[in-house]
Design a protein around this motif. Sequence first.
Motif, short mmCIF file in Angstrom:
data_model
loop_
_atom_site.label_atom_id
_atom_site.label_comp_id
_atom_site.label_asym_id
_atom_site.label_seq_id
_atom_site.Cartn_x
_atom_site.Cartn_y
_atom_site.Cartn_z
N PHE A 162 41.68 91.22 1.71
CA PHE A 162 40.86 92.31 1.17
C PHE A 162 40.42 92.03 -0.25
O PHE A 162 39.33 91.59 -0.50
N VAL A 212 33.24 105.60 9.94
CA VAL A 212 34.02 104.65 9.16
C VAL A 212 34.60 103.57 10.07
O VAL A 212 34.65 102.39 9.69
N SER A 230 35.91 89.36 7.09
CA SER A 230 37.18 89.42 6.36
C SER A 230 38.30 88.70 7.11
O SER A 230 39.14 88.04 6.48
N SER A 240 30.72 108.06 7.15
CA SER A 240 30.33 107.67 5.81
C SER A 240 29.34 108.68 5.24
O SER A 240 28.45 109.16 5.96
N LEU A 270 34.89 93.45 4.43
CA LEU A 270 35.59 94.67 4.01
C LEU A 270 35.75 94.77 2.51
O LEU A 270 35.76 95.86 1.95
N GLY A 302 34.51 98.04 0.54
CA GLY A 302 35.34 98.88 -0.30
C GLY A 302 34.83 99.00 -1.71
O GLY A 302 34.87 100.08 -2.32
N VAL A 362 34.91 106.41 3.47
CA VAL A 362 35.09 104.96 3.59
C VAL A 362 36.23 104.49 2.70
O VAL A 362 37.05 103.65 3.09
N ILE A 392 34.13 99.58 9.59
CA ILE A 392 35.25 98.65 9.44
C ILE A 392 35.19 97.56 10.51
O ILE A 392 35.37 96.37 10.22
N LYS A 418 32.59 94.93 9.83
CA LYS A 418 32.89 94.03 8.71
C LYS A 418 34.09 93.13 8.98
O LYS A 418 34.33 92.18 8.24
N LEU A 419 34.87 93.44 10.01
CA LEU A 419 36.10 92.69 10.27
C LEU A 419 35.89 91.19 10.50
O LEU A 419 36.69 90.39 9.99
N ILE A 471 43.81 102.11 6.58
CA ILE A 471 43.97 100.96 7.48
C ILE A 471 44.77 99.85 6.80
O ILE A 471 45.72 99.30 7.38
N THR A 500 39.47 102.88 4.58
CA THR A 500 39.91 101.51 4.36
C THR A 500 41.30 101.48 3.74
O THR A 500 42.12 100.60 4.07
#
Length: 365
Positions: free
Chosen positions: A299, A125, A136, A118, A314, A318, A329, A129, A132-133, A336, A333
């Motif tokens: 998302f 990154v 989300s 980042s 996430l 974003g 980032v 991710i 934060k998973l 992914i 994202t």
Amino acid sequence: MIAYIIRRLIFVVPTLLGIIALNFIIIQSAPGGPVEQMIARLQGEEVKATERFMGSERGEAGQARDAGDSTTSKYRGARGLDPQLIERIEKLYGFDQPAYIRFLTMIRKYLVFDLGESLFRGRSVIDLIVSKLPVSISLGVWSTLLIYLISIPMGIRKAVTHGSMFDVWSSTAIIVGYAIPGFLFAVLLIVVFCGGVYLDWFPLRGLVSDNFDSLSLGRKILDYFWHLTLPVTAMVIGGFATLTMLTKNAFLDEIGKQYVVTARAKGLGETRVLYGHVFRNAMLIIIAVFPAAFISMFFAGSLLIETIFSLDGLGLLGFESALNRDYPVMFGTLYIFTLIGLLMKIISDITYTIVDPRIDFETRE
């Protein structure tokens, strides 16, 4: 079917590259990149320092700098900064190389899932991710599961009782739920149930409590769902309307077909006709929209909900990355989620054949 899946997996690569390339061109051509962001910060700090020592008037040093500045820059707001400083900032963010070199370097790293660092957070990154998973995944999985568990039975009931009072009143509720955005429901839930005005039943922020690690397993599960109740409720209220009406229309369309009339003429009961014949055909369109529904709920659909309930997922990551032009980032994202979306589409096709074995994608090709 195996050959079809292999071909689809092969096509994932050029599709993924095309999507990333298109977004790379669009984002790179937009103003306000990371170099401009850093320049704006430097200029802001300089202005603050000048105001601190000189009040509202410009200092003599600032006047001399502006009068003696004869250089021009391709970056907005770079006037007065040392060109060598601009070059160091460009090198820091990799903008000392042409765009196509940056793109090829990025793709080469993405092949081994090296999504870079980042620009402004000081973390990789992948680490961002992964961190934060949990938020989300929690919002996306539980919301999607509840939406399908509510929408499909309700849609079937509405189709079977088409024109009845249940159909009319449920349609009214669905229209209201569809018309009012989910984030407004979220605000209403906070006001009513989070100690805003009326009740103080649920926490206002976070996925778990501060003392979560010290709780027993049973209390951890209760605490987890206690924090999830209002965010998931807000997402479900705003998301079940479309799927309910889609289910109803799909079943109504199938119920009116000739094979249903024939099945009834043979003496089959309504339950056997509905779930033995109609269900399999009507569910195809529901399965078709599942990947898009899951990804959007995973998302984009949770962005405002995450912000309102202070859930660091996430969606919020974003959004903040787009505002700050944190390119690694943003593209990480995007990579992914695009990859997940393409794989979910293949899974959707496989599910087609499970629900209806008559479908054969290989013979169609």
